[in-house]
Motif scaffolding. Structure first.
Motif, PDB file in Angstrom:
ATOM      1  N   UNK A   1       7.692 -63.777  29.063  1.00 56.16           N
ATOM      2  CA  UNK A   1       7.165 -63.253  30.310  1.00 56.16           C
ATOM      3  C   UNK A   1       7.973 -62.036  30.730  1.00 56.16           C
ATOM      4  N   UNK A   2       7.273 -60.955  31.050  1.00 61.53           N
ATOM      5  CA  UNK A   2       7.913 -59.733  31.509  1.00 61.53           C
ATOM      6  C   UNK A   2       7.397 -59.376  32.894  1.00 61.53           C
ATOM      7  N   UNK A   3       8.313 -58.953  33.744  1.00 58.48           N
ATOM      8  CA  UNK A   3       7.967 -58.640  35.120  1.00 58.48           C
ATOM      9  C   UNK A   3       8.468 -57.254  35.470  1.00 58.48           C
ATOM     10  N   UNK A   4       7.649 -56.506  36.176  1.00 58.15           N
ATOM     11  CA  UNK A   4       8.089 -55.246  36.770  1.00 58.15           C
ATOM     12  C   UNK A   4       7.430 -55.140  38.139  1.00 58.15           C
TER      13      UNK A   4
ATOM     14  N   UNK B   1      15.496 -51.415  38.255  1.00 55.78           N
ATOM     15  CA  UNK B   1      15.072 -50.198  37.575  1.00 55.78           C
ATOM     16  C   UNK B   1      15.418 -48.980  38.423  1.00 55.78           C
ATOM     17  N   UNK B   2      14.608 -47.965  38.337  1.00 57.05           N
ATOM     18  CA  UNK B   2      14.873 -46.749  39.109  1.00 57.05           C
ATOM     19  C   UNK B   2      14.698 -47.029  40.601  1.00 57.05           C
ATOM     20  N   UNK B   3      15.424 -46.251  41.395  1.00 57.97           N
ATOM     21  CA  UNK B   3      15.348 -46.372  42.846  1.00 57.97           C
ATOM     22  C   UNK B   3      15.147 -44.984  43.441  1.00 57.97           C
ATOM     23  N   UNK B   4      14.114 -44.834  44.257  1.00 59.90           N
ATOM     24  CA  UNK B   4      13.786 -43.551  44.871  1.00 59.90           C
ATOM     25  C   UNK B   4      14.017 -43.646  46.374  1.00 59.90           C
TER      26      UNK B   4
ATOM     27  N   UNK C   1      12.547 -49.520  45.437  1.00 58.05           N
ATOM     28  CA  UNK C   1      13.342 -50.000  44.314  1.00 58.05           C
ATOM     29  C   UNK C   1      12.506 -50.782  43.327  1.00 58.05           C
ATOM     30  N   UNK C   2      12.881 -50.709  42.070  1.00 59.87           N
ATOM     31  CA  UNK C   2      12.143 -51.371  40.991  1.00 59.87           C
ATOM     32  C   UNK C   2      12.924 -52.578  40.488  1.00 59.87           C
TER      33      UNK C   2
END
Length: 271
Positions: free
Chosen positions: A208-211, A168-171, A197-198
């Motif tokens: 199943x969903x993972x974040x 995902x997004x990375x800061x 990092x995501x």
């Protein structure tokens, strides 16, 4: 990194088990587990791999030509009014993104199975920063940025169970230090940054969903050159090492290390 979406583990006969994560969470599996080779990012269709390779090659060629032309143009257009690299700046950036993983399965601290894999894509995002002229051409500054990636990996195991994962997004927040060569020459710099990092994953069979978020340390080097008093172009290489995932599953220890290599080009405005 991607292995979290597909469940991980080496046992194929269990139908349900509970795993304990050493970093504070839990991992629950409700579907038959894939073999460890699922961590290796092995696409199932050769045509798909070839197509992705061609697309990546095109992106790298375009990136390299653009960066080289921009820096050459900057050297041609530079003049005595360009001044030092100091003040607030904003920029857009993009380039090549490469994520690699190493998964190790062990028992009683003895590794008996290991798999490595990688995936390529394109990263894009924006950056802001502030640089101070320290004198004698030396520059010290701070910067922060946010980036996304086109990378996405999907695998099928257990016959028809499809699992996908993507970053995902990375800061990033960090500092950089460099040296300008000559009164109107380019700035060569090094950087170090904290990165968050995501990771996003989805398993079709169990829905199943993972974040999850992972911290990391980034090191980088780059060159930056002005094409006018306020506009600059840059090329940068950066390496990021992320905190590993650690699990205990059915008495076995699973460790997943992952890192990131990127080559980016950018264009920015110096206020």
């Amino acid at each position: 990194m991607w292995a979290i979406a597909s469940g991980g583990g080496k046992h194929s006969g269990s139908s349900s088990c509970q795993g304990r994560r050493h970093d504070g969470g839990t991992a629950t599996r409700t579907q038959p587990n894939p073999p460890l080779t699922s961590f290796a990012y092995r696409p199932h269709r050769a045509e798909k791999s070839a197509q992705k390779g061609v697309e990546l090659l095109k992106s790298l060629v375009i990136l390299g030509v653009t960066a080289a032309a921009s820096i050459a143009l900057g050297a041609t257009c530079a003049n005595a009014d360009d001044g030092p690299y100091t003040g607030f700046r904003v920029e857009a950036q993009g380039g090549w993104d490469h994520i690699g993983t190493t998964a190790k399965l062990s028992y009683d601290n003895a590794v008996f199975q290991e798999a490595k894999g990688s995936e390529n894509g394109v990263t894009y995002g924006a950056n802001v920063g502030y640089d101070n002229d320290m004198g004698a051409g030396f520059v010290l500054g701070t910067e922060a940025g946010i980036n996304w990636s086109s990378i996405k990996y999907c695998t099928v195991f257990g016959g028809d169970d499809r699992a996908c994962a993507k970053p995902g997004r990375e800061i990033e927040v960090g500092i950089r230090a460099g040296k300008q060569f000559g009164d109107t020459g380019p700035l060569v710099y090094g950087k170090v940054a904290y990165v968050n990092g995501q990771v996003k994953g989805h398993d079709d069979a169990s829905d199943l969903r993972l974040q999850d978020n992972r911290s990391g340390v980034r090191l980088g080097v780059g060159i930056e050159d002005k094409i006018s008093r306020h506009v600059y172009v840059k090329a940068e290489y950066r390496y990021t090492d992320f905190k590993a995932y650690k699990f205990v599953v059915d008495g076995d220890a699973l460790k997943i290390d992952f890192d990131r290599n990127q080559v980016i080009a950018g264009v920015g405005y110096l206020f």
